[in-house]
Design a protein around this motif. Sequence first.
Motif, PDB file in Angstrom:
ATOM      1  N   VAL A 146       0.841  -1.203   0.000  1.00 31.27           N
ATOM      2  CA  VAL A 146       0.000   0.000   0.000  1.00 31.27           C
ATOM      3  C   VAL A 146       0.876   1.253   0.000  1.00 31.27           C
ATOM      4  O   VAL A 146       0.564   2.235  -0.673  1.00 31.27           O
ATOM      5  CB  VAL A 146      -1.029  -0.032   1.156  1.00 31.27           C
ATOM      6  N   LEU A 147       2.003   1.209   0.700  1.00 27.46           N
ATOM      7  CA  LEU A 147       2.924   2.343   0.717  1.00 27.46           C
ATOM      8  C   LEU A 147       3.546   2.553  -0.662  1.00 27.46           C
ATOM      9  O   LEU A 147       3.608   3.682  -1.157  1.00 27.46           O
ATOM     10  CB  LEU A 147       4.007   2.116   1.771  1.00 27.46           C
ATOM     11  N   ALA A 148       3.964   1.472  -1.310  1.00 24.30           N
ATOM     12  CA  ALA A 148       4.557   1.575  -2.653  1.00 24.30           C
ATOM     13  C   ALA A 148       3.556   2.135  -3.661  1.00 24.30           C
ATOM     14  O   ALA A 148       3.921   2.957  -4.508  1.00 24.30           O
ATOM     15  CB  ALA A 148       5.072   0.213  -3.114  1.00 24.30           C
ATOM     16  N   ALA A 149       2.308   1.706  -3.579  1.00 23.87           N
ATOM     17  CA  ALA A 149       1.284   2.204  -4.512  1.00 23.87           C
ATOM     18  C   ALA A 149       1.081   3.710  -4.320  1.00 23.87           C
ATOM     19  O   ALA A 149       0.941   4.448  -5.300  1.00 23.87           O
ATOM     20  CB  ALA A 149      -0.027   1.447  -4.311  1.00 23.87           C
ATOM     21  N   HIS A 150       1.073   4.165  -3.084  1.00 23.19           N
ATOM     22  CA  HIS A 150       0.947   5.603  -2.822  1.00 23.19           C
ATOM     23  C   HIS A 150       2.178   6.355  -3.314  1.00 23.19           C
ATOM     24  O   HIS A 150       2.059   7.400  -3.967  1.00 23.19           O
ATOM     25  CB  HIS A 150       0.754   5.859  -1.322  1.00 23.19           C
ATOM     26  N   ASN A 151       3.353   5.839  -2.979  1.00 19.24           N
ATOM     27  CA  ASN A 151       4.579   6.562  -3.333  1.00 19.24           C
ATOM     28  C   ASN A 151       4.821   6.603  -4.835  1.00 19.24           C
ATOM     29  O   ASN A 151       5.416   7.565  -5.328  1.00 19.24           O
ATOM     30  CB  ASN A 151       5.768   5.993  -2.573  1.00 19.24           C
ATOM     31  N   LEU A 152       4.331   5.634  -5.581  1.00 19.24           N
ATOM     32  CA  LEU A 152       4.405   5.683  -7.036  1.00 19.24           C
ATOM     33  C   LEU A 152       3.668   6.919  -7.550  1.00 19.24           C
ATOM     34  O   LEU A 152       4.193   7.667  -8.388  1.00 19.24           O
ATOM     35  CB  LEU A 152       3.817   4.413  -7.650  1.00 19.24           C
ATOM     36  N   ASP A 173     -14.420  15.193  -6.970  1.00 22.21           N
ATOM     37  CA  ASP A 173     -14.018  14.285  -8.051  1.00 22.21           C
ATOM     38  C   ASP A 173     -12.533  13.963  -8.029  1.00 22.21           C
ATOM     39  O   ASP A 173     -12.095  13.059  -8.744  1.00 22.21           O
ATOM     40  CB  ASP A 173     -14.394  14.885  -9.409  1.00 22.21           C
ATOM     41  N   VAL A 174     -11.755  14.709  -7.243  1.00 25.55           N
ATOM     42  CA  VAL A 174     -10.304  14.478  -7.175  1.00 25.55           C
ATOM     43  C   VAL A 174      -9.795  14.365  -5.740  1.00 25.55           C
ATOM     44  O   VAL A 174      -8.591  14.233  -5.519  1.00 25.55           O
ATOM     45  CB  VAL A 174      -9.518  15.588  -7.910  1.00 25.55           C
ATOM     46  N   GLY A 175     -10.675  14.392  -4.762  1.00 27.60           N
ATOM     47  CA  GLY A 175     -10.283  14.467  -3.360  1.00 27.60           C
ATOM     48  C   GLY A 175      -9.443  13.323  -2.842  1.00 27.60           C
ATOM     49  O   GLY A 175      -8.555  13.523  -2.008  1.00 27.60           O
ATOM     50  N   HIS A 176      -9.687  12.096  -3.310  1.00 27.55           N
ATOM     51  CA  HIS A 176      -8.848  10.967  -2.878  1.00 27.55           C
ATOM     52  C   HIS A 176      -7.438  11.135  -3.443  1.00 27.55           C
ATOM     53  O   HIS A 176      -6.445  10.950  -2.731  1.00 27.55           O
ATOM     54  CB  HIS A 176      -9.429   9.632  -3.362  1.00 27.55           C
ATOM     55  N   TYR A 177      -7.385  11.484  -4.722  1.00 29.05           N
ATOM     56  CA  TYR A 177      -6.082  11.663  -5.378  1.00 29.05           C
ATOM     57  C   TYR A 177      -5.292  12.796  -4.742  1.00 29.05           C
ATOM     58  O   TYR A 177      -4.106  12.645  -4.444  1.00 29.05           O
ATOM     59  CB  TYR A 177      -6.274  11.921  -6.880  1.00 29.05           C
ATOM     60  N   THR A 178      -5.941  13.941  -4.515  1.00 30.14           N
ATOM     61  CA  THR A 178      -5.201  15.068  -3.945  1.00 30.14           C
ATOM     62  C   THR A 178      -4.716  14.745  -2.538  1.00 30.14           C
ATOM     63  O   THR A 178      -3.623  15.162  -2.149  1.00 30.14           O
ATOM     64  CB  THR A 178      -6.028  16.371  -3.966  1.00 30.14           C
ATOM     65  N   GLN A 179      -5.478  13.977  -1.761  1.00 34.38           N
ATOM     66  CA  GLN A 179      -4.976  13.561  -0.449  1.00 34.38           C
ATOM     67  C   GLN A 179      -3.732  12.696  -0.621  1.00 34.38           C
ATOM     68  O   GLN A 179      -2.770  12.837   0.128  1.00 34.38           O
ATOM     69  CB  GLN A 179      -6.034  12.807   0.346  1.00 34.38           C
ATOM     70  N   ALA A 182      -4.858  -2.257  -6.940  1.00 33.57           N
ATOM     71  CA  ALA A 182      -6.067  -1.836  -7.665  1.00 33.57           C
ATOM     72  C   ALA A 182      -6.931  -0.923  -6.802  1.00 33.57           C
ATOM     73  O   ALA A 182      -7.535   0.032  -7.309  1.00 33.57           O
ATOM     74  CB  ALA A 182      -6.868  -3.049  -8.126  1.00 33.57           C
ATOM     75  N   MET A 183      -6.983  -1.199  -5.516  1.00 33.56           N
ATOM     76  CA  MET A 183      -7.754  -0.342  -4.610  1.00 33.56           C
ATOM     77  C   MET A 183      -7.178   1.070  -4.609  1.00 33.56           C
ATOM     78  O   MET A 183      -7.914   2.055  -4.757  1.00 33.56           O
ATOM     79  CB  MET A 183      -7.736  -0.920  -3.193  1.00 33.56           C
ATOM     80  N   VAL A 184      -5.868   1.172  -4.434  1.00 34.09           N
ATOM     81  CA  VAL A 184      -5.209   2.478  -4.411  1.00 34.09           C
ATOM     82  C   VAL A 184      -5.293   3.136  -5.792  1.00 34.09           C
ATOM     83  O   VAL A 184      -5.487   4.351  -5.898  1.00 34.09           O
ATOM     84  CB  VAL A 184      -3.758   2.346  -3.915  1.00 34.09           C
ATOM     85  N   ALA A 185      -5.193   2.338  -6.846  1.00 33.34           N
ATOM     86  CA  ALA A 185      -5.288   2.876  -8.213  1.00 33.34           C
ATOM     87  C   ALA A 185      -6.659   3.508  -8.471  1.00 33.34           C
ATOM     88  O   ALA A 185      -6.769   4.439  -9.267  1.00 33.34           O
ATOM     89  CB  ALA A 185      -5.002   1.788  -9.238  1.00 33.34           C
ATOM     90  N   ALA A 186      -7.698   3.023  -7.802  1.00 31.05           N
ATOM     91  CA  ALA A 186      -9.030   3.638  -7.959  1.00 31.05           C
ATOM     92  C   ALA A 186      -8.979   5.092  -7.490  1.00 31.05           C
ATOM     93  O   ALA A 186      -9.549   5.972  -8.142  1.00 31.05           O
ATOM     94  CB  ALA A 186     -10.075   2.853  -7.179  1.00 31.05           C
ATOM     95  N   TRP A 187      -8.300   5.338  -6.378  1.00 32.83           N
ATOM     96  CA  TRP A 187      -8.142   6.725  -5.920  1.00 32.83           C
ATOM     97  C   TRP A 187      -7.283   7.514  -6.895  1.00 32.83           C
ATOM     98  O   TRP A 187      -7.592   8.646  -7.243  1.00 32.83           O
ATOM     99  CB  TRP A 187      -7.507   6.773  -4.536  1.00 32.83           C
ATOM    100  N   GLU A 189      -8.213  11.102   5.474  1.00 33.55           N
ATOM    101  CA  GLU A 189      -8.723   9.733   5.380  1.00 33.55           C
ATOM    102  C   GLU A 189      -9.231   9.450   3.973  1.00 33.55           C
ATOM    103  O   GLU A 189      -9.972  10.242   3.412  1.00 33.55           O
ATOM    104  CB  GLU A 189      -9.858   9.562   6.398  1.00 33.55           C
ATOM    105  N   ASN A 190      -8.826   8.325   3.426  1.00 37.11           N
ATOM    106  CA  ASN A 190      -9.397   7.793   2.185  1.00 37.11           C
ATOM    107  C   ASN A 190     -10.030   6.450   2.491  1.00 37.11           C
ATOM    108  O   ASN A 190      -9.460   5.638   3.239  1.00 37.11           O
ATOM    109  CB  ASN A 190      -8.325   7.608   1.097  1.00 37.11           C
ATOM    110  N   LEU A 191     -11.190   6.205   1.890  1.00 34.94           N
ATOM    111  CA  LEU A 191     -11.910   4.946   2.058  1.00 34.94           C
ATOM    112  C   LEU A 191     -12.134   4.295   0.710  1.00 34.94           C
ATOM    113  O   LEU A 191     -12.373   4.979  -0.289  1.00 34.94           O
ATOM    114  CB  LEU A 191     -13.283   5.181   2.695  1.00 34.94           C
ATOM    115  N   TRP A 192     -12.105   2.954   0.708  1.00 35.12           N
ATOM    116  CA  TRP A 192     -12.417   2.178  -0.488  1.00 35.12           C
ATOM    117  C   TRP A 192     -13.211   0.969  -0.022  1.00 35.12           C
ATOM    118  O   TRP A 192     -12.954   0.402   1.047  1.00 35.12           O
ATOM    119  CB  TRP A 192     -11.128   1.730  -1.178  1.00 35.12           C
ATOM    120  N   MET A 193     -14.171   0.555  -0.839  1.00 38.04           N
ATOM    121  CA  MET A 193     -14.986  -0.616  -0.541  1.00 38.04           C
ATOM    122  C   MET A 193     -15.240  -1.376  -1.833  1.00 38.04           C
ATOM    123  O   MET A 193     -15.495  -0.762  -2.873  1.00 38.04           O
ATOM    124  CB  MET A 193     -16.325  -0.165   0.063  1.00 38.04           C
TER     125      MET A 193
END
Length: 178
Positions: A35-41, A129-135, A101-106, A87-91
């Motif tokens: 999850v850290l690598a997906a964010h840092n990418l 529409d961009v709030g998860h990404y900007t976080q 894939a979960m992180v890629a959705a954001w 906070e970001n949430l995914w379900m």
Amino acid sequence: MHFRCVLGLLGAAASGASAAVPQSPSFAVQFPGRVLAAHNLERVRAGAAPLVWDASLGSGAANYAQQLAIAGRFAHSDRANRPGIGENLWMGTHGAFSIEAMVAAWASEKEYFTPGIFPNVSRSGSWVDVGHYTQMIWPSTRRIGCALASTSRIDYLVCRYAAAGNVDGQPIGQIVRR
């Protein structure tokens, strides 16, 4: 209700009474790094400094992910209970999506992102529409902790960020390194 939670950093699985959704021990160990690598990418692509893992944020994320799974609901936690923490949430359907894939959705929200002064950062005109990404790419955010809680049908991913992003009046997209 039976659920299983994977708390990053500790790599430990915490569960309610006899968990119905097994997570492999290797998944629990790999979770924080993935999850850290997906964010840092995404942060590297945006020119932001990499995040580091925070056990306290992970613990808070695990507590909230468990609450979501137990209650069977999907809503952000009360900001008053997490001051200064984003906070970001995914379900999604249990077992159907990888962590990446979960992180890629954001991250996919970057399609609508335009650099600017928050909240005027979306081509659609709505920062939501961009709030998860900007976080994920917020310049002053430095730490992250996440957890995944699952029922037999649903996975809930909760990520917590410090410092919180999406601050009105602050620039995003023109990262200035000091």
